[in-house]
Design an enzyme around this catalytic site. Structure first.
Site, PDB file in Angstrom:
ATOM      1  CB  ILE A   1      31.101  31.200  10.481  1.00 29.97           C
ATOM      2  CG1 ILE A   1      32.568  30.996  10.070  1.00 29.97           C
ATOM      3  CG2 ILE A   1      30.878  32.579  11.083  1.00 29.97           C
ATOM      4  CD1 ILE A   1      33.032  31.909   8.942  1.00 29.97           C
TER       5      ILE A   1
ATOM      6  NE  ARG B   1      27.790  31.827   6.826  1.00 29.11           N
ATOM      7  CZ  ARG B   1      28.732  30.893   6.882  1.00 29.11           C
ATOM      8  NH1 ARG B   1      28.846  30.105   7.920  1.00 29.11           N
ATOM      9  NH2 ARG B   1      29.594  30.744   5.891  1.00 29.11           N
TER      10      ARG B   1
ATOM     11  CG  ASN C   1      36.210  27.309  19.017  1.00 34.85           C
ATOM     12  OD1 ASN C   1      36.006  26.149  18.636  1.00 34.85           O
ATOM     13  ND2 ASN C   1      37.013  28.139  18.359  1.00 34.85           N
TER      14      ASN C   1
ATOM     15  CG  HIS D   1      41.451  28.822  16.756  1.00 38.02           C
ATOM     16  ND1 HIS D   1      40.731  28.661  15.587  1.00 38.02           N
ATOM     17  CD2 HIS D   1      42.602  29.432  16.414  1.00 38.02           C
ATOM     18  CE1 HIS D   1      41.439  29.162  14.585  1.00 38.02           C
ATOM     19  NE2 HIS D   1      42.569  29.644  15.062  1.00 38.02           N
TER      20      HIS D   1
ATOM     21  CG  ASN E   1      39.564  18.419  21.159  1.00 37.87           C
ATOM     22  OD1 ASN E   1      40.292  18.651  22.118  1.00 37.87           O
ATOM     23  ND2 ASN E   1      39.946  18.646  19.901  1.00 37.87           N
TER      24      ASN E   1
ATOM     25  N   GLY F   1      36.158  14.069  16.247  1.00 39.52           N
ATOM     26  CA  GLY F   1      35.672  14.057  17.628  1.00 39.52           C
ATOM     27  C   GLY F   1      36.671  13.561  18.663  1.00 39.52           C
TER      28      GLY F   1
ATOM     29  CG  ASP G   1      38.626  31.560  15.344  1.00 35.51           C
ATOM     30  OD1 ASP G   1      37.970  30.750  16.018  1.00 35.51           O
ATOM     31  OD2 ASP G   1      39.012  31.334  14.182  1.00 35.51           O
TER      32      ASP G   1
HETATM   33  N1  NHR Z   1      31.295  31.455  15.334  1.00 33.05           N
HETATM   34  C1  NHR Z   1      31.448  32.620  15.948  1.00 33.05           C
HETATM   35  N2  NHR Z   1      30.501  33.541  15.779  1.00 33.05           N
HETATM   36  N3  NHR Z   1      32.515  32.920  16.728  1.00 33.05           N
HETATM   37  C2  NHR Z   1      33.497  32.006  16.880  1.00 33.05           C
HETATM   38  O1  NHR Z   1      34.532  32.324  17.640  1.00 33.05           O
HETATM   39  C3  NHR Z   1      33.411  30.746  16.221  1.00 33.05           C
HETATM   40  C4  NHR Z   1      32.266  30.503  15.455  1.00 33.05           C
HETATM   41  C5  NHR Z   1      32.110  29.290  14.765  1.00 33.05           C
HETATM   42  C6  NHR Z   1      33.106  28.341  14.809  1.00 33.05           C
HETATM   43  C7  NHR Z   1      35.394  27.619  15.435  1.00 33.05           C
HETATM   44  C8  NHR Z   1      36.469  28.229  14.514  1.00 33.05           C
HETATM   45  C9  NHR Z   1      37.853  27.696  14.775  1.00 33.05           C
HETATM   46  O2  NHR Z   1      38.197  27.355  15.907  1.00 33.05           O
HETATM   47  C10 NHR Z   1      34.279  28.601  15.538  1.00 33.05           C
HETATM   48  C11 NHR Z   1      34.426  29.786  16.268  1.00 33.05           C
HETATM   49  C12 NHR Z   1      34.999  27.460  11.093  1.00 33.05           C
HETATM   50  C13 NHR Z   1      35.434  28.537  10.361  1.00 33.05           C
HETATM   51  C14 NHR Z   1      35.045  28.680   8.900  1.00 33.05           C
HETATM   52  O3  NHR Z   1      35.610  29.492   8.174  1.00 33.05           O
HETATM   53  C15 NHR Z   1      36.208  29.508  10.976  1.00 33.05           C
HETATM   54  C16 NHR Z   1      36.526  29.395  12.312  1.00 33.05           C
HETATM   55  C17 NHR Z   1      36.079  28.303  13.069  1.00 33.05           C
HETATM   56  C18 NHR Z   1      35.318  27.332  12.447  1.00 33.05           C
HETATM   57  N4  NHR Z   1      34.030  27.912   8.427  1.00 33.05           N
HETATM   58  C19 NHR Z   1      33.513  27.928   7.059  1.00 33.05           C
HETATM   59  C20 NHR Z   1      32.133  28.598   7.015  1.00 33.05           C
HETATM   60  O4  NHR Z   1      31.801  29.115   5.932  1.00 33.05           O
HETATM   61  C21 NHR Z   1      33.360  26.526   6.524  1.00 33.05           C
HETATM   62  C22 NHR Z   1      34.650  25.778   6.465  1.00 33.05           C
HETATM   63  C23 NHR Z   1      34.499  24.280   6.242  1.00 33.05           C
HETATM   64  O5  NHR Z   1      33.380  23.746   6.238  1.00 33.05           O
HETATM   65  O6  NHR Z   1      35.547  23.628   6.120  1.00 33.05           O
HETATM   66  O7  NHR Z   1      31.369  28.538   7.997  1.00 33.05           O
HETATM   67  O8  NHR Z   1      38.675  27.688  13.838  1.00 33.05           O
HETATM   68  C1  GAR Z   2      40.975  20.281  16.595  1.00 30.84           C
HETATM   69  O1  GAR Z   2      42.351  20.302  16.413  1.00 30.84           O
HETATM   70  C2  GAR Z   2      40.449  21.687  16.738  1.00 30.84           C
HETATM   71  O2  GAR Z   2      41.345  22.559  17.328  1.00 30.84           O
HETATM   72  C3  GAR Z   2      40.237  22.056  15.306  1.00 30.84           C
HETATM   73  O3  GAR Z   2      39.819  20.906  14.644  1.00 30.84           O
HETATM   74  C4  GAR Z   2      40.290  19.766  15.326  1.00 30.84           C
HETATM   75  C5  GAR Z   2      39.113  18.890  15.636  1.00 30.84           C
HETATM   76  O4  GAR Z   2      39.524  17.651  16.054  1.00 30.84           O
HETATM   77  N1  GAR Z   2      39.249  23.063  15.207  1.00 30.84           N
HETATM   78  C6  GAR Z   2      39.126  23.828  14.171  1.00 30.84           C
HETATM   79  O5  GAR Z   2      39.912  23.821  13.249  1.00 30.84           O
HETATM   80  C7  GAR Z   2      37.931  24.725  14.223  1.00 30.84           C
HETATM   81  N2  GAR Z   2      37.872  25.467  13.011  1.00 30.84           N
HETATM   82  P1  GAR Z   2      38.533  16.615  16.700  1.00 30.84           P
HETATM   83  O6  GAR Z   2      37.281  16.571  15.819  1.00 30.84           O
HETATM   84  O7  GAR Z   2      39.275  15.317  16.614  1.00 30.84           O
HETATM   85  O8  GAR Z   2      38.249  17.043  18.090  1.00 30.84           O
END
Ligand code: NHR
Ligand code: GAR
Length: 224
Positions: A96, A69, A111, A113, A18, A16, A149
């Site tokens: 996701i 989900r 978001n 990224h 951010n 957290g 993303d």
């Molecule tokens: N959902 C949608 N529909 N669209 C986006 O642009 C999203 C989203 C959910 C999360 C953040 C994203 C990132 O910035 C985000 C953007 C998690 C995963 C993932 O693979 C991918 C991208 C992002 C966040 N999650 C796995 C899953 O099965 C679990 C991984 C884990 O728990 O470590 O959901 O990167």
């Molecule tokens: C941040 O660097 C963000 O870009 C990344 O996780 C970190 C969270 O940090 N996000 C992802 O990887 C989303 N899949 P924080 O919890 O300290 O803000």
């Protein structure tokens, strides 16, 4: 209670930092907004403690308690909507989201990224940039759509990848940029300057380029 501040719900899964950057900017009076609640899909993370330290209610919705989900997303929507938010901010949120969720908040969900999108969607972005031999990397803020993303890009901030860079050292540099650009974008949204119209980002009524605004320190100074 009714006030005219932009109401924000922040979704987290971890430390957290951010979230903290947003809390600090709001508490300084630099953003006319209120974080109504924090929602985490993981219990006992530092971000929940950060919320508590600032009197912000935190909810935990453990995705493991749901059969699929969609049912997780529906419960999330219930909790988030009970706060009447204008904006939903994903800040290190790691689940996701299905179209059930992304369609519901279309145009009011952001978001951050850790890569220069469209490069390195998904996970483990820092190591992938190093392994590819890239000499730059960074962070991107985009509107969230069903396309993971892949939503319209608002801003990017670049950092250089040095020799002997590690995923950890790179993550640290990228996060420093994140803590500058996320408050800035949330301020733009809260001031009604940033909108998603027909799948295109507009700032002050002007369409942004496909890869968004390229952040530098001068933009930052201009806007606070
Ligand atoms: N959902 C949608 N529909 N669209 C986006 O642009 C999203 C989203 C959910 C999360 C953040 C994203 C990132 O910035 C985000 C953007 C998690 C995963 C993932 O693979 C991918 C991208 C992002 C966040 N999650 C796995 C899953 O099965 C679990 C991984 C884990 O728990 O470590 O959901 O990167
Ligand atoms: C941040 O660097 C963000 O870009 C990344 O996780 C970190 C969270 O940090 N996000 C992802 O990887 C989303 N899949 P924080 O919890 O300290 O803000």
């Amino acid at each position: 209670m009714s006030d005219f501040k932009t109401r924000i719900v922040v979704l987290i899964s971890g430390s957290g930092t951010n979230l903290q950057a947003l809390i600090d900017t709001i508490e300084r009076g630099d953003i006319d907004a209120k974080i109504c609640a924090v929602v985490s899909n993981v219990d006992n993370v530092a971000g929940i403690e950060r919320a508590a330290n600032h009197g912000i209610p935190a909810f935990v919705v453990n995705h493991k308690s749901f059969p699929n989900r969609e049912s997780f997303d529906e419960r999330m929507i219930e909790i988030i909507d009970s706060q009447g938010p204008d904006l939903v901010v994903l800040a290190g949120f790691m689940r996701i989201l299905t179209p059930v969720f992304t369609d519901h908040y279309a145009g009011r969900i952001l978001n951050i990224h850790p890569s220069l999108l469209p490069k390195y969607q998904g996970l483990n972005t820092h190591q992938r940039a190093i392994d590819a031999g890239d000499n730059e990397h960074g962070a991107t803020i985009h509107f969230v759509t069903a396309d993971l993303d892949g939503g319209p890009i608002i801003i990017q901030s670049k950092v250089s990848i040095e020799e002997n860079e590690t995923a950890a050292s790179l993550a640290k540099k990228v996060q420093k940029q994140e803590h500058l650009i996320y408050p800035l974008v949330v301020k733009w949204f809260s001031d009604g300057r940033l909108q998603l119209i027909d799948d295109c980002c507009q700032l002050d009524g002007e369409a942004l380029q496909k890869n968004g605004i390229q952040f530098d320190q001068s933009i930052h100074k201009l806007n606070y």
